[in-house]
Design an enzyme around this catalytic site. Sequence first.
Site, mmCIF file in Angstrom:
data_model
loop_
_atom_site.group_PDB
_atom_site.id
_atom_site.type_symbol
_atom_site.label_atom_id
_atom_site.label_comp_id
_atom_site.label_asym_id
_atom_site.label_seq_id
_atom_site.Cartn_x
_atom_site.Cartn_y
_atom_site.Cartn_z
ATOM 1 N N GLU A 1 0.986 -1.068 0.004
ATOM 2 C CA GLU A 1 -0.052 -0.080 0.099
ATOM 3 C C GLU A 1 1.016 1.309 -0.061
ATOM 4 O O GLU A 1 2.080 1.141 0.689
ATOM 5 C CB GLU A 1 -0.934 0.006 1.423
ATOM 6 C CG GLU A 1 -2.242 -0.846 1.237
ATOM 7 C CD GLU A 1 -1.810 -2.203 2.094
ATOM 8 O OE1 GLU A 1 -2.700 -2.971 1.860
ATOM 9 O OE2 GLU A 1 -0.769 -2.175 2.706
ATOM 10 N N TYR B 1 7.587 2.752 -7.516
ATOM 11 C CA TYR B 1 7.072 1.104 -7.761
ATOM 12 C C TYR B 1 6.711 0.955 -9.122
ATOM 13 O O TYR B 1 7.178 -0.068 -9.675
ATOM 14 C CB TYR B 1 6.152 1.258 -6.882
ATOM 15 C CG TYR B 1 6.370 1.347 -5.225
ATOM 16 C CD1 TYR B 1 7.432 0.696 -4.707
ATOM 17 C CD2 TYR B 1 5.430 2.217 -4.428
ATOM 18 C CE1 TYR B 1 7.683 0.913 -3.169
ATOM 19 C CE2 TYR B 1 5.923 2.253 -3.099
ATOM 20 C CZ TYR B 1 6.919 1.599 -2.660
ATOM 21 O OH TYR B 1 7.122 1.947 -1.438
#
Length: 155
Positions: free
Chosen positions: A109, A121
């Site tokens: 998350e 990411y």
Amino acid sequence: MEAVEGIRIVKMEGSHIKEVARLERECFSTPWSFDALVSELSNPLAVFRVAEIGGRVAGYVGMQHIVDEGYICNIAVFPQFRRLGVATRLMETLDEYAKENDMASISLEVRESNVSAQQFYDKFDFEVVGHRKNFYSNPTEDALIMTKTYGGIFS
């Protein structure tokens, strides 16, 4: 700043806990406690790695490995070691671990407002797959669920 060649990635040990706990307090509004980090040393599902530069803790990453899935708990780098490739080396280490252990996916998350982390990411092929309302506190904020898949029918 340039990437540092002398980044060493090692398994988290008891000698790292004090500095990792300090890093947690420095980086997160709801940090893991010293005791919680110590408990991960004996957790068979825990995959915690520390980045060292010159023998000093520069950053760390923690992941839970459950069956063929990974869940990244946290990744953090001390401010003085940022933009030197530390987080990249930590993520590469998890990527190698996932491949060596035939994992299907790794998820995490990230705060919806943390665009720089999302872009980081993205570089590792994580994709937004979901949303968690009011997941974070201090301040309250939604989370994006990001997942990277390995092999199988989804990649």
